[in-house]
Design a protein around this motif. Structure first.
Motif, PDB file in Angstrom:
ATOM      1  N   PRO A  88       0.572  -1.220   0.002  1.00 21.44           N
ATOM      2  CA  PRO A  88       0.059   0.106   0.043  1.00 21.44           C
ATOM      3  C   PRO A  88       1.249   0.978   0.003  1.00 21.44           C
ATOM      4  N   VAL A  89       1.302   2.124  -1.177  1.00 22.08           N
ATOM      5  CA  VAL A  89       2.361   2.742  -1.265  1.00 22.08           C
ATOM      6  C   VAL A  89       1.394   4.197  -1.377  1.00 22.08           C
ATOM      7  N   ASP A  90       0.303   4.273  -0.822  1.00 23.12           N
ATOM      8  CA  ASP A  90      -0.296   5.799  -1.336  1.00 23.12           C
ATOM      9  C   ASP A  90       0.871   6.784  -0.421  1.00 23.12           C
ATOM     10  N   GLU A  91       0.248   6.301   1.445  1.00 20.83           N
ATOM     11  CA  GLU A  91       1.697   7.338   1.814  1.00 20.83           C
ATOM     12  C   GLU A  91       2.577   7.407   1.514  1.00 20.83           C
ATOM     13  N   VAL A  92       2.923   6.079   1.015  1.00 21.48           N
ATOM     14  CA  VAL A  92       4.223   6.412   0.624  1.00 21.48           C
ATOM     15  C   VAL A  92       5.040   7.098  -0.339  1.00 21.48           C
ATOM     16  N   GLU A  93       4.021   7.153  -1.302  1.00 17.98           N
ATOM     17  CA  GLU A  93       4.785   8.195  -2.429  1.00 17.98           C
ATOM     18  C   GLU A  93       4.852   8.908  -2.573  1.00 17.98           C
ATOM     19  N   GLU A  94       4.453  10.271  -0.961  1.00 17.79           N
ATOM     20  CA  GLU A  94       4.235  11.598  -1.590  1.00 17.79           C
ATOM     21  C   GLU A  94       5.754  11.629  -0.669  1.00 17.79           C
ATOM     22  N   PHE A  95       6.215  10.875   0.559  1.00 19.37           N
ATOM     23  CA  PHE A  95       7.494  10.811   1.127  1.00 19.37           C
ATOM     24  C   PHE A  95       8.842  11.645   0.549  1.00 19.37           C
ATOM     25  N   SER A  96       9.191  12.399   1.149  1.00 21.29           N
ATOM     26  CA  SER A  96      10.478  12.713   0.203  1.00 21.29           C
ATOM     27  C   SER A  96      11.275  12.931   1.822  1.00 21.29           C
ATOM     28  N   LEU A  97      12.424  11.836   1.399  1.00 21.18           N
ATOM     29  CA  LEU A  97      13.471  11.828   3.130  1.00 21.18           C
ATOM     30  C   LEU A  97      14.365  13.513   2.834  1.00 21.18           C
ATOM     31  N   TYR A  98      14.264  14.218   1.614  1.00 21.39           N
ATOM     32  CA  TYR A  98      15.259  15.477   1.727  1.00 21.39           C
ATOM     33  C   TYR A  98      14.186  16.347   2.595  1.00 21.39           C
ATOM     34  N   ARG A  99      12.521  16.510   2.511  1.00 17.66           N
ATOM     35  CA  ARG A  99      12.054  17.410   2.305  1.00 17.66           C
ATOM     36  C   ARG A  99      12.158  17.032   4.703  1.00 17.66           C
ATOM     37  N   THR A 100      12.028  15.337   5.040  1.00 16.35           N
ATOM     38  CA  THR A 100      12.401  15.348   6.009  1.00 16.35           C
ATOM     39  C   THR A 100      13.177  15.994   6.480  1.00 16.35           C
ATOM     40  N   LEU A 101      14.338  15.576   6.674  1.00 14.28           N
ATOM     41  CA  LEU A 101      16.141  15.614   7.049  1.00 14.28           C
ATOM     42  C   LEU A 101      15.574  17.439   6.593  1.00 14.28           C
ATOM     43  N   ILE A 102      15.319  18.125   6.646  1.00 16.02           N
ATOM     44  CA  ILE A 102      15.527  20.135   6.614  1.00 16.02           C
ATOM     45  C   ILE A 102      14.251  19.939   7.849  1.00 16.02           C
ATOM     46  N   ASP A 103      13.212  19.685   7.317  1.00 15.85           N
ATOM     47  CA  ASP A 103      11.967  19.670   8.679  1.00 15.85           C
ATOM     48  C   ASP A 103      12.035  18.812   9.813  1.00 15.85           C
ATOM     49  N   GLU A 104      13.502  17.901  10.069  1.00 14.39           N
ATOM     50  CA  GLU A 104      13.659  16.774  11.420  1.00 14.39           C
ATOM     51  C   GLU A 104      14.493  17.766  11.980  1.00 14.39           C
ATOM     52  N   ASP A 105      15.508  17.672  10.681  1.00 10.68           N
ATOM     53  CA  ASP A 105      16.804  18.583  11.102  1.00 10.68           C
ATOM     54  C   ASP A 105      17.647  18.118  12.105  1.00 10.68           C
ATOM     55  N   PRO A 106      17.852  16.452  11.992  1.00  8.27           N
ATOM     56  CA  PRO A 106      18.377  15.728  12.816  1.00  8.27           C
ATOM     57  C   PRO A 106      19.730  15.620  13.494  1.00  8.27           C
ATOM     58  N   LEU A 107      20.709  16.470  12.680  1.00  7.95           N
ATOM     59  CA  LEU A 107      22.243  16.297  12.685  1.00  7.95           C
ATOM     60  C   LEU A 107      22.397  18.006  12.651  1.00  7.95           C
ATOM     61  N   PRO A 108      21.774  18.877  13.075  1.00  9.01           N
ATOM     62  CA  PRO A 108      21.759  20.438  13.784  1.00  9.01           C
ATOM     63  C   PRO A 108      22.991  21.576  13.539  1.00  9.01           C
ATOM     64  N   TYR A 109      24.252  20.456  13.935  1.00  4.66           N
ATOM     65  CA  TYR A 109      25.423  21.379  13.547  1.00  4.66           C
ATOM     66  C   TYR A 109      26.309  21.440  11.981  1.00  4.66           C
ATOM     67  N   SER A 110      25.309  20.131  11.307  1.00  4.50           N
ATOM     68  CA  SER A 110      25.625  19.937  10.080  1.00  4.50           C
ATOM     69  C   SER A 110      25.493  21.193   9.069  1.00  4.50           C
ATOM     70  N   ASP A 111      26.269  21.307   8.297  1.00 10.22           N
ATOM     71  CA  ASP A 111      25.853  22.207   7.547  1.00 10.22           C
ATOM     72  C   ASP A 111      25.851  21.464   5.445  1.00 10.22           C
ATOM     73  N   THR A 112      26.052  20.621   5.757  1.00 13.80           N
ATOM     74  CA  THR A 112      25.578  19.214   4.168  1.00 13.80           C
ATOM     75  C   THR A 112      25.151  17.958   4.747  1.00 13.80           C
ATOM     76  N   LEU A 113      23.488  18.611   5.752  1.00 14.16           N
ATOM     77  CA  LEU A 113      22.882  17.635   6.425  1.00 14.16           C
ATOM     78  C   LEU A 113      22.312  16.152   5.557  1.00 14.16           C
ATOM     79  N   HIS A 114      21.933  16.680   4.472  1.00 16.20           N
ATOM     80  CA  HIS A 114      21.768  15.128   3.859  1.00 16.20           C
ATOM     81  C   HIS A 114      23.257  14.563   3.900  1.00 16.20           C
ATOM     82  N   HIS A 115      24.118  15.094   2.920  1.00 17.94           N
ATOM     83  CA  HIS A 115      25.277  14.752   2.664  1.00 17.94           C
ATOM     84  C   HIS A 115      25.363  13.854   4.136  1.00 17.94           C
TER      85      HIS A 115
END
Ligand SMILES: [Zn+2]
Lengths: 196, 80
Positions: A88-115
């Motif tokens: 069931p992929v409907d909910e997954v379809e719109e998931f963006s790790l890129y945006r999630t990382l920006i929103d959740e900011d798990p590595l606040p001290y990183s300048d290159t968060l995604h990398h």
């Protein structure tokens, strides 16, 4: 490659080829299935041995054995077809790790968060995450992005329409991103969040 | 304005990004995505990250085989 070239298709030649390709074959099998990678390799070797005469160029022997392994994988998928469900992929379809990382900011001290986020995972982590995907999505994703098969070739090897393969790679990628995020939470990569 | 027909929102651009990277979309959709990327920095970030994840996956392949598995398979090959 001229007509006159002598191709060695003896038992010994196959054994030499097979022995050299064992690590590549086994590691591909391990990316495709959770259990039974060794059996899959054995079966591929048997098929390969029987049809060794059809190998045209020695230089493509490794690739040729890999495609045979993928055929074995396809046959296994077919046998399991009834138990394989479309996710069931409907909910997954719109998931963006890129945006999630920006929103959740798990590595606040990183300048290159995604990398830096991606750097936190090694090969074993990636395998754990891949194994969480249903195999109809994992197979095409692995073959395309980890083993460099063209989408058309994947469609042919898995005997599945190209459009279906493209859709499964697409969903597989989304699922992978989502599972990678969930896994990151599990292994405490997002400790900052938990402490808050 | 005919231009507006070719403008797509971020959601649609993002949905198509990997297919775009893979050259797996129609020429018209390809143009639409490209046009979107020309003005949207957010989606450029998505695109770069999409590329990075692909490279990430490609770099996580190993050729490793445990010695005991290798030994068993070698014996299997010898028996062929
Ligand atoms: Zn955008």
């Amino acid at each position: 490659m001229g007509e006159g070239e002598v191709r060695d298709r003896s038992r010994e030649a196959f054994q030499r080829l097979a022995a050299a390709e064992l690590p590549a074959l086994y590691s591909l099998a391990r990316r495709l299935v959770r259990d039974g990678a060794e059996d899959m390799v054995q079966e591929a070797l048997l098929h390969g041995y029987r049809s060794f005469g059809s190998l045209k160029e020695d230089a493509t022997g490794g690739r040729w054995l890999k495609t045979i392994l993928v055929n074995v994988f396809r046959d296994q998928l077919r046998k399991r077809a009834r138990s394989v469900e479309e996710f069931p992929v409907d909910e997954v379809e719109e998931f963006s790790l890129y945006r999630t990382l920006i929103d959740e900011d798990p590595l606040p001290y990183s300048d290159t968060l995604h990398h830096d986020f991606l750097q936190a995972f090694d090969k074993d982590d990636v395998r754990v995450v891949l194994m969480r995907l249903p195999e109809i999505y994992r197979g095409p994703l692995v073959l395309r992005y980890m083993d460099g098969f063209a989408t058309k070739q994947i469609a042919r090897l898995l005997d599945t329409p190209l459009g279906t393969i493209l859709a499964r790679i697409h969903r597989g990628r989304r699922l992978f991103e989502k599972e990678l995020w969930i896994y990151a939470e599990e292994i405490g990569l997002l400790r900052q969040e938990a402490v808050r | 304005m005919t231009e507006s027909k070719r403008v797509i929102p971020c959601t649609e651009a993002v949905r198509q990004l990997w297919d775009y990277l893979d050259d797996a979309i129609s020429p018209e959709d390809h143009d639409k995505v490209e046009r979107h990327l020309s003005f949207c920095r957010k989606c450029c970030g998505e695109l770069e990250f999409g590329q990075e994840i692909r490279e990430f996956l490609g770099s996580k392949t190993s050729q490793e085989i445990p010695p005991e598995v290798k030994a068993r398979l070698e014996r299997f090959v010898e028996e062929l």
